[in-house]
Design a protein around this motif. Sequence first.
Motif, PDB file in Angstrom:
ATOM      1  N   ILE A  85       0.863  -1.170   0.000  1.00 17.15           N
ATOM      2  CA  ILE A  85       0.000   0.000   0.000  1.00 17.15           C
ATOM      3  C   ILE A  85       0.900   1.220   0.000  1.00 17.15           C
ATOM      4  O   ILE A  85       1.959   1.219   0.633  1.00 17.15           O
ATOM      5  CB  ILE A  85      -0.967  -0.020   1.208  1.00 17.15           C
ATOM      6  N   LYS A  86       0.502   2.249  -0.758  1.00 14.27           N
ATOM      7  CA  LYS A  86       1.332   3.437  -0.906  1.00 14.27           C
ATOM      8  C   LYS A  86       0.448   4.632  -1.205  1.00 14.27           C
ATOM      9  O   LYS A  86      -0.594   4.502  -1.833  1.00 14.27           O
ATOM     10  CB  LYS A  86       2.337   3.229  -2.039  1.00 14.27           C
ATOM     11  N   LEU A  87       0.902   5.825  -0.758  1.00 12.61           N
ATOM     12  CA  LEU A  87       0.199   7.054  -1.107  1.00 12.61           C
ATOM     13  C   LEU A  87       0.434   7.369  -2.569  1.00 12.61           C
ATOM     14  O   LEU A  87       1.547   7.210  -3.078  1.00 12.61           O
ATOM     15  CB  LEU A  87       0.697   8.229  -0.262  1.00 12.61           C
ATOM     16  N   CYS A  88      -0.581   7.836  -3.239  1.00 13.95           N
ATOM     17  CA  CYS A  88      -0.488   8.249  -4.641  1.00 13.95           C
ATOM     18  C   CYS A  88      -0.376   9.770  -4.659  1.00 13.95           C
ATOM     19  O   CYS A  88      -1.361  10.473  -4.856  1.00 13.95           O
ATOM     20  CB  CYS A  88      -1.705   7.757  -5.413  1.00 13.95           C
ATOM     21  N   VAL A  89       0.834  10.246  -4.408  1.00 15.10           N
ATOM     22  CA  VAL A  89       1.075  11.680  -4.276  1.00 15.10           C
ATOM     23  C   VAL A  89       0.918  12.370  -5.629  1.00 15.10           C
ATOM     24  O   VAL A  89       1.426  11.891  -6.641  1.00 15.10           O
ATOM     25  CB  VAL A  89       2.486  11.933  -3.696  1.00 15.10           C
ATOM     26  N   GLY A  90       0.193  13.477  -5.634  1.00 12.81           N
ATOM     27  CA  GLY A  90       0.018  14.260  -6.854  1.00 12.81           C
ATOM     28  C   GLY A  90      -1.239  13.938  -7.634  1.00 12.81           C
ATOM     29  O   GLY A  90      -1.553  14.620  -8.604  1.00 12.81           O
ATOM     30  N   CYS A  91      -1.967  12.914  -7.228  1.00 16.72           N
ATOM     31  CA  CYS A  91      -3.216  12.562  -7.911  1.00 16.72           C
ATOM     32  C   CYS A  91      -4.398  12.932  -7.028  1.00 16.72           C
ATOM     33  O   CYS A  91      -4.392  12.658  -5.826  1.00 16.72           O
ATOM     34  CB  CYS A  91      -3.274  11.066  -8.210  1.00 16.72           C
ATOM     35  N   ASP A  92      -5.393  13.534  -7.641  1.00 14.40           N
ATOM     36  CA  ASP A  92      -6.612  13.883  -6.919  1.00 14.40           C
ATOM     37  C   ASP A  92      -7.719  12.858  -7.107  1.00 14.40           C
ATOM     38  O   ASP A  92      -8.730  12.905  -6.415  1.00 14.40           O
ATOM     39  CB  ASP A  92      -7.124  15.252  -7.369  1.00 14.40           C
ATOM     40  N   SER A  93      -7.528  11.950  -8.075  1.00 15.23           N
ATOM     41  CA  SER A  93      -8.569  10.964  -8.361  1.00 15.23           C
ATOM     42  C   SER A  93      -7.949   9.775  -9.097  1.00 15.23           C
ATOM     43  O   SER A  93      -6.820   9.845  -9.578  1.00 15.23           O
ATOM     44  CB  SER A  93      -9.662  11.591  -9.239  1.00 15.23           C
ATOM     45  N   VAL A  94      -8.727   8.723  -9.186  1.00 15.74           N
ATOM     46  CA  VAL A  94      -8.291   7.549  -9.950  1.00 15.74           C
ATOM     47  C   VAL A  94      -8.106   7.932 -11.414  1.00 15.74           C
ATOM     48  O   VAL A  94      -7.166   7.483 -12.072  1.00 15.74           O
ATOM     49  CB  VAL A  94      -9.307   6.385  -9.805  1.00 15.74           C
ATOM     50  N   GLU A  95      -8.970   8.814 -11.903  1.00 15.33           N
ATOM     51  CA  GLU A  95      -8.857   9.262 -13.292  1.00 15.33           C
ATOM     52  C   GLU A  95      -7.527   9.977 -13.532  1.00 15.33           C
ATOM     53  O   GLU A  95      -6.920   9.798 -14.589  1.00 15.33           O
ATOM     54  CB  GLU A  95     -10.038  10.172 -13.657  1.00 15.33           C
ATOM     55  N   ASP A  96      -7.069  10.770 -12.559  1.00 17.81           N
ATOM     56  CA  ASP A  96      -5.747  11.415 -12.665  1.00 17.81           C
ATOM     57  C   ASP A  96      -4.649  10.370 -12.808  1.00 17.81           C
ATOM     58  O   ASP A  96      -3.744  10.511 -13.624  1.00 17.81           O
ATOM     59  CB  ASP A  96      -5.438  12.272 -11.436  1.00 17.81           C
ATOM     60  N   LEU A  97      -4.726   9.326 -11.982  1.00 16.61           N
ATOM     61  CA  LEU A  97      -3.729   8.253 -12.040  1.00 16.61           C
ATOM     62  C   LEU A  97      -3.757   7.559 -13.397  1.00 16.61           C
ATOM     63  O   LEU A  97      -2.715   7.338 -14.013  1.00 16.61           O
ATOM     64  CB  LEU A  97      -3.966   7.241 -10.919  1.00 16.61           C
ATOM     65  N   GLU A  98      -4.949   7.251 -13.888  1.00 17.85           N
ATOM     66  CA  GLU A  98      -5.073   6.594 -15.192  1.00 17.85           C
ATOM     67  C   GLU A  98      -4.513   7.471 -16.309  1.00 17.85           C
ATOM     68  O   GLU A  98      -3.829   6.974 -17.214  1.00 17.85           O
ATOM     69  CB  GLU A  98      -6.528   6.233 -15.472  1.00 17.85           C
ATOM     70  N   ASP A  99      -4.780   8.772 -16.245  1.00 14.87           N
ATOM     71  CA  ASP A  99      -4.247   9.700 -17.260  1.00 14.87           C
ATOM     72  C   ASP A  99      -2.722   9.747 -17.203  1.00 14.87           C
ATOM     73  O   ASP A  99      -2.047   9.757 -18.235  1.00 14.87           O
ATOM     74  CB  ASP A  99      -4.815  11.108 -17.071  1.00 14.87           C
ATOM     75  N   TRP A 100      -2.172   9.782 -16.000  1.00  9.19           N
ATOM     76  CA  TRP A 100      -0.714   9.818 -15.829  1.00  9.19           C
ATOM     77  C   TRP A 100      -0.084   8.545 -16.397  1.00  9.19           C
ATOM     78  O   TRP A 100       0.932   8.595 -17.082  1.00  9.19           O
ATOM     79  CB  TRP A 100      -0.358   9.998 -14.358  1.00  9.19           C
ATOM     80  N   ILE A 101      -0.676   7.390 -16.104  1.00 10.98           N
ATOM     81  CA  ILE A 101      -0.165   6.112 -16.610  1.00 10.98           C
ATOM     82  C   ILE A 101      -0.176   6.119 -18.138  1.00 10.98           C
ATOM     83  O   ILE A 101       0.823   5.765 -18.774  1.00 10.98           O
ATOM     84  CB  ILE A 101      -0.996   4.927 -16.062  1.00 10.98           C
TER      85      ILE A 101
END
Length: 145
Positions: free
Chosen positions: A6-22
């Motif tokens: 488990i880890k903090l996802c620093v810099g993302c405000d949402s799952v959609e942000d993470l998906e866009d970054w990936i």
Amino acid sequence: MSLNLIKLCVGCDSVEDLEDWIAFRLDERRRAGEPVEQYHTTRMVPTRATEIIDGGSLYWVIKGNVQCRQLITDIRPFTDDEGIGRCRLIFDPQVVRTDWQPRRAFQGWRYLKPSDAPLDLGKGNAELAEMPPKLRRELADLGLL
């Protein structure tokens, strides 16, 4: 039995942000002619790596709640240009949404037993899967999820 991280996802405000970054990072690698794989570099190498790559996931904490996970497909220790030991956690790029689970801030990653991990969204409370993400966020902020 597999073990998770488990880890903090620093810099993302949402799952959609993470998906866009990936998607952005994978496209960058594709255009640069590099191997098209998603990874996260960390300083510490998990000592229980064999348990993790046997079906374990990294659960991402976004805005104080576990909201999603990614399957960890490999763990690759390496030494960087400054001679410091590091590790790459290699992921399946697919992001799997989970039931939200509140988590306090912490540094680095932690082991997460399967019994403590939230269920994939829709596998437990099916009504939550149908709820709009904004409403889920508001309910989670109120401590109702």
